[in-house]
Design a protein around this motif. Structure first.
Motif, PDB file in Angstrom:
ATOM      1  N   ALA A  34      47.867  48.831  17.725  1.00 16.45           N
ATOM      2  CA  ALA A  34      46.442  48.554  17.945  1.00 16.45           C
ATOM      3  C   ALA A  34      46.183  47.049  17.945  1.00 16.45           C
ATOM      4  O   ALA A  34      45.427  46.537  18.786  1.00 16.45           O
ATOM      5  CB  ALA A  34      45.604  49.250  16.883  1.00 16.45           C
ATOM      6  N   THR A  35      46.810  46.331  17.022  1.00 21.42           N
ATOM      7  CA  THR A  35      46.652  44.879  16.947  1.00 21.42           C
ATOM      8  C   THR A  35      47.189  44.216  18.215  1.00 21.42           C
ATOM      9  O   THR A  35      46.560  43.306  18.768  1.00 21.42           O
ATOM     10  CB  THR A  35      47.385  44.322  15.707  1.00 21.42           C
ATOM     11  N   GLN A  36      48.342  44.684  18.687  1.00 23.84           N
ATOM     12  CA  GLN A  36      48.920  44.126  19.913  1.00 23.84           C
ATOM     13  C   GLN A  36      48.015  44.389  21.116  1.00 23.84           C
ATOM     14  O   GLN A  36      47.800  43.496  21.940  1.00 23.84           O
ATOM     15  CB  GLN A  36      50.308  44.717  20.169  1.00 23.84           C
ATOM     16  N   ARG A  37      47.490  45.601  21.219  1.00 27.10           N
ATOM     17  CA  ARG A  37      46.601  45.936  22.337  1.00 27.10           C
ATOM     18  C   ARG A  37      45.340  45.073  22.300  1.00 27.10           C
ATOM     19  O   ARG A  37      44.869  44.622  23.338  1.00 27.10           O
ATOM     20  CB  ARG A  37      46.239  47.412  22.304  1.00 27.10           C
ATOM     21  N   LYS A  38      44.808  44.866  21.118  1.00 28.76           N
ATOM     22  CA  LYS A  38      43.610  44.043  20.970  1.00 28.76           C
ATOM     23  C   LYS A  38      43.906  42.611  21.413  1.00 28.76           C
ATOM     24  O   LYS A  38      43.106  41.996  22.133  1.00 28.76           O
ATOM     25  CB  LYS A  38      43.128  44.072  19.524  1.00 28.76           C
ATOM     26  N   ALA A  39      45.056  42.080  21.004  1.00 29.64           N
ATOM     27  CA  ALA A  39      45.423  40.713  21.374  1.00 29.64           C
ATOM     28  C   ALA A  39      45.597  40.589  22.887  1.00 29.64           C
ATOM     29  O   ALA A  39      45.155  39.609  23.493  1.00 29.64           O
ATOM     30  CB  ALA A  39      46.703  40.308  20.650  1.00 29.64           C
ATOM     31  N   VAL A  40      46.215  41.583  23.501  1.00 30.35           N
ATOM     32  CA  VAL A  40      46.412  41.566  24.955  1.00 30.35           C
ATOM     33  C   VAL A  40      45.056  41.618  25.656  1.00 30.35           C
ATOM     34  O   VAL A  40      44.805  40.872  26.622  1.00 30.35           O
ATOM     35  CB  VAL A  40      47.322  42.729  25.404  1.00 30.35           C
ATOM     36  N   ALA A  41      44.176  42.489  25.181  1.00 29.61           N
ATOM     37  CA  ALA A  41      42.850  42.611  25.793  1.00 29.61           C
ATOM     38  C   ALA A  41      42.078  41.302  25.677  1.00 29.61           C
ATOM     39  O   ALA A  41      41.419  40.866  26.634  1.00 29.61           O
ATOM     40  CB  ALA A  41      42.070  43.753  25.146  1.00 29.61           C
TER      41      ALA A  41
END
Length: 146
Positions: free
Chosen positions: A130-137
């Motif tokens: 979730a943290t990685q997806r948020k950073a990518v977004a």
């Protein structure tokens, strides 16, 4: 066309089934022999029985190789804590496929022996994903890509 009693027909069908099983077994044995010649690991029956009974494959194979949890956890390519490895062995945590590939390589066994307990990264560490997806977004938004 041939006419024969039902019992004789069933007996002949059984002979055919056994013959097919025998040829299938012969193919499996021949493949196993080729695999061993090609360097596939040979596991003692005790190890195979422990795996077949449902014991944790990481623990069984680690003990078979004579390693402590600390030694396997810090082995080249594995790089996890002893506590994490302990949690994997007790089933308290699940590890991602990639980690199980590294552990299998370190133990010198096929990944197939560990694949049954491996999970996706999402299932293994949902918070990290979730943290990685948020950073990518956020990065895409800042670049005007969304």
């Amino acid at each position: 066309m041939a006419i024969l009693p039902r019992a004789e027909y069933e007996r002949l069908k059984e002979i055919e089934r056994e013959s097919l099983e025998d040829s299938g077994t012969a193919r499996l044995v021949a493949q196993a022999k080729r695999d061993v010649v090609d360097g596939a690991p040979v596991l003692p029956i005790e190890v195979v029985e422990r795996l077949a009974s449902g014991e944790n494959p990481i623990r069984v194979l680690r003990q078979f190789r004579g390693l402590t949890q600390a030694e396997l956890a810090t082995a080249e390519g594995v790089g996890i804590t002893q506590n994490y490895l302990s949690d994997l062995e007790t089933g308290k945590r699940k590890g991602p496929f990639e980690l199980h590939r590294k552990i299998a390589a370190s133990l010198g066994v096929p990944f197939d022996l560990l694949s049954s307990i491996a999970v996706s990264m999402q299932e293994a560490d949902p918070q990290r994903v979730a943290t990685q997806r948020k950073a990518v977004a956020e990065t895409r938004r800042s670049r005007g890509q969304e």
